[in-house]
Scaffold this active site. Structure first.
Site, PDB file in Angstrom:
ATOM      1  N   SER A 185       0.853  -1.186   0.000  1.00 11.04           N
ATOM      2  CA  SER A 185       0.000   0.000   0.000  1.00 11.04           C
ATOM      3  C   SER A 185       0.890   1.237   0.000  1.00 11.04           C
ATOM      4  CB  SER A 185      -0.877  -0.029   1.255  1.00 11.04           C
ATOM      5  OG  SER A 185      -1.586   1.174   1.406  1.00 11.04           O
ATOM      6  N   LYS A 193      -1.342  -0.951  -4.243  1.00 11.19           N
ATOM      7  CA  LYS A 193      -2.504  -0.167  -3.794  1.00 11.19           C
ATOM      8  C   LYS A 193      -2.076   1.281  -3.666  1.00 11.19           C
ATOM      9  CE  LYS A 193      -4.687   0.073   0.706  1.00 11.19           C
ATOM     10  NZ  LYS A 193      -5.250  -0.749   1.800  1.00 11.19           N
ATOM     11  N   LYS A 219      -3.321   5.151  -2.540  1.00 10.81           N
ATOM     12  CA  LYS A 219      -4.313   5.918  -1.785  1.00 10.81           C
ATOM     13  C   LYS A 219      -4.830   7.046  -2.664  1.00 10.81           C
ATOM     14  CE  LYS A 219      -3.926   3.918   2.336  1.00 10.81           C
ATOM     15  NZ  LYS A 219      -5.048   3.349   3.096  1.00 10.81           N
ATOM     16  N   ASP A 249      -7.460   2.972  -2.705  1.00 12.06           N
ATOM     17  CA  ASP A 249      -8.107   3.023  -1.379  1.00 12.06           C
ATOM     18  C   ASP A 249      -8.403   4.479  -1.040  1.00 12.06           C
ATOM     19  OD1 ASP A 249      -8.959   2.756   1.237  1.00 12.06           O
ATOM     20  OD2 ASP A 249      -7.115   1.827   1.995  1.00 12.06           O
ATOM     21  N   GLU A 283     -11.318   0.551  -2.639  1.00 14.49           N
ATOM     22  CA  GLU A 283     -11.517   0.252  -1.224  1.00 14.49           C
ATOM     23  C   GLU A 283     -12.149   1.441  -0.509  1.00 14.49           C
ATOM     24  OE1 GLU A 283      -7.858  -1.098   0.545  1.00 14.49           O
ATOM     25  OE2 GLU A 283      -8.650  -1.013   2.578  1.00 14.49           O
ATOM     26  N   ASP A 298     -13.553  -1.791   4.008  1.00 13.96           N
ATOM     27  CA  ASP A 298     -12.552  -1.858   5.076  1.00 13.96           C
ATOM     28  C   ASP A 298     -13.227  -1.310   6.345  1.00 13.96           C
ATOM     29  OD1 ASP A 298     -10.451  -1.320   6.862  1.00 13.96           O
ATOM     30  OD2 ASP A 298      -9.174  -0.294   5.424  1.00 13.96           O
ATOM     31  N   LYS A 349      -9.215  -6.876   8.706  1.00 18.63           N
ATOM     32  CA  LYS A 349      -8.148  -6.471   9.628  1.00 18.63           C
ATOM     33  C   LYS A 349      -8.505  -7.065  10.975  1.00 18.63           C
ATOM     34  CE  LYS A 349      -6.898  -2.147   7.341  1.00 18.63           C
ATOM     35  NZ  LYS A 349      -7.042  -0.671   7.339  1.00 18.63           N
ATOM     36  N   GLY A 398      -3.698  -3.965   6.448  1.00 20.29           N
ATOM     37  CA  GLY A 398      -2.577  -3.646   7.330  1.00 20.29           C
ATOM     38  C   GLY A 398      -2.828  -2.338   8.059  1.00 20.29           C
TER      39      GLY A 398
HETATM   40  O1  OSB Z   1      -6.931   1.845   4.987  1.00 18.47           O
HETATM   41  O2  OSB Z   1      -5.803   0.092   4.727  1.00 18.47           O
HETATM   42  C1  OSB Z   1      -5.915   1.217   5.216  1.00 18.47           C
HETATM   43  C2  OSB Z   1      -2.666   2.288   6.923  1.00 18.47           C
HETATM   44  C3  OSB Z   1      -3.173   2.920   8.043  1.00 18.47           C
HETATM   45  C4  OSB Z   1      -4.531   2.992   8.219  1.00 18.47           C
HETATM   46  C5  OSB Z   1      -5.402   2.454   7.272  1.00 18.47           C
HETATM   47  C6  OSB Z   1      -4.901   1.813   6.145  1.00 18.47           C
HETATM   48  C7  OSB Z   1      -3.508   1.755   5.961  1.00 18.47           C
HETATM   49  C8  OSB Z   1      -2.875   1.154   4.801  1.00 18.47           C
HETATM   50  C9  OSB Z   1      -1.477   0.644   4.955  1.00 18.47           C
HETATM   51  O3  OSB Z   1      -3.385   1.112   3.705  1.00 18.47           O
HETATM   52  C10 OSB Z   1      -1.411  -0.810   5.188  1.00 18.47           C
HETATM   53  C11 OSB Z   1      -0.036  -1.240   5.656  1.00 18.47           C
HETATM   54  O4  OSB Z   1       0.912  -1.140   4.873  1.00 18.47           O
HETATM   55  O5  OSB Z   1       0.085  -1.667   6.817  1.00 18.47           O
HETATM   56 MG    MG Z   2      -8.195   0.717   3.746  1.00 16.13          MG
END
Ligand code: OSB
Ligand code: MG
Length: 369
Positions: free
Chosen positions: A136, A162, A164, A189, A214, A239, A263, A291
């Site tokens: 991500s 992924k 953002k 996401d 997402e 999520d 998660k 994550g």
């Molecule tokens: O939305 O998946 C998410 C990190 C912090 C809070 C929310 C998210 C994320 C990530 C990173 O997308 C996931 C990772 O690399 O741990």
């Molecule tokens: Mg997410």
């Protein structure tokens, strides 16, 4: 299992680079570790994925400490635990606070697996020998920065990228990424950055062959997501909206998503995570493991749950070195060709390194029955 003590620690660890999403930016990460020790002196470890501020969900490091100290640890001490599956029912009278529940339940699962001499993955019923993972990437200062990072991580072998997105950092960005990388498995996401009124804009993303979008809409919504999914050909993955197997059942029934990100912390622990997995497997909904920028302890839990058969899409469990100069487990989590091997050792299969943890610990307390 007879529990002799529980130790809570608050750690502060610096990420290698700030991680930026539509709801905030992280550099120094505070989080809690839970160590549960039985009367034989064996310890199991759990991690709370709550952040310092309530941006992703309402829980924080501080609220987790309070809930663990004043409610969950006393419940654990009340009677012996035969199997960690009992805990979700024992914690159920306490509303939500899922990340706090998960941190303690996860430590008991690790302890249980170590005591029975089997890997945590096997204790959960997982049979895979290795898992496929993606990465991500946070919001970057410029598109050029983003393209450079994608290039690097794709070369490292990650199975999907992924990105953002948020209003103002979306269509143009995805379009450029696709122009440079026409074939990489790609997803976006939004971390709840849009409203149903943005449907026409989100529909533009259908042109870029994304694996999924997402959590485009509100963090607590499954109604508008159903209306949006009906207009999009790109699958929606939920999520933030899914906190339990019941939430997942309702979202599937409504058609709010075609994929679910699991998660462990968000859903209150490994037992509930497995329930969601089972429900999705029965309903033909692919799942993957999300994550929360975890340390090695939380990362090891993510690896174990991903060994279940319904985790058919690459998750966000990247290598330790993607986040930390030095992780607090030995060995660190490594990714080769986009794959992580499931450890064969008992429990998490990664040993917590006490002197490394001590270096980052800013508060700790031990509780006894
Ligand atoms: O939305 O998946 C998410 C990190 C912090 C809070 C929310 C998210 C994320 C990530 C990173 O997308 C996931 C990772 O690399 O741990
Ligand atoms: Mg997410």
């Amino acid at each position: 299992m007879k529990i002799a003590r529980v130790t809570l620690r608050q750690l502060r660890m610096r990420l290698k680079a700030p991680f930026v999403t539509s709801f905030g930016s992280f550099l120094d990460k505070d989080f809690l570790l839970v160590e549960v020790t039985d009367t034989d002196g064996t310890s199991g470890w759990g991690e709370s994925v709550a952040f310092s501020s309530p941006w992703y969900s309402e829980e924080t490091v501080k609220t987790n400490w309070h809930i663990l100290e004043d409610f969950l640890i006393p419940i654990l001490f009340k009677e012996p635990v035969r199997h960690p599956e009992e805990l979700s029912a024992r914690f159920a009278p306490l509303r939500r606070n899922n990340m706090a529940k998960s941190a303690l339940e996860g430590a008991v699962w690790d302890l249980y697996a170590r005591r029975s001499g089997e890997p945590l993955a096997a204790a959960l019923g997982g049979e895979k020998a290795e898992i496929e993972v993606g990465i991500s990437i946070g919001i970057q200062p410029t598109i050029t920065d983003l393209l450079r990072l994608i290039e690097r991580h794709a070369a490292e072998g990650y199975r999907r990228i992924k990105v953002k997105i948020k209003p103002g950092w979306d269509i143009d960005v995805i379009k450029e990424v696709r122009r440079h990388f026409p074939d990489i498995p790609l997803m976006a996401d939004a971390n709840s950055a849009y409203r149903l009124g943005d449907a026409a804009r989100l529909k533009e993303l259908d042109a870029y062959n994304l694996m999924m979008i997402e959590q485009p809409l509100a963090f607590d919504d499954i109604i508008d997501h159903a209306a949006l999914q009906a207009q999009l050909s790109t699958p929606i993955c939920l999520d933030e909206s899914i906190h339990s197997a019941e939430d997942a059942r309702k979202a599937i029934e409504l058609g709010s998503c075609k994929i679910i990100n699991i998660k462990i912390g968000r859903v209150g622990g490994l037992t509930e995570a497995r329930r969601i997995h089972d429900l999705c497997l029965d309903n033909g909904i692919p799942v993957w493991c999300g994550g929360m920028l975890e340390s090695g302890i939380g990362r090891a839990h993510n690896i174990a749950i991903t060994s279940l058969p319904g985790f058919t899409l690459p998750g966000d469990t990247a290598a330790s070195s993607r986040y930390w100069e030095q992780d607090i487990i030995d060995p660190e989590v490594t990714v080769e060709n986009g794959r992580i091997r499931i450890p064969k050792e008992p429990g998490l299969g990664y040993e917590p390194v006490r002197n490394r943890m001590d270096q980052h610990t800013i508060r700790s307390e031990t509780y006894r029955p």
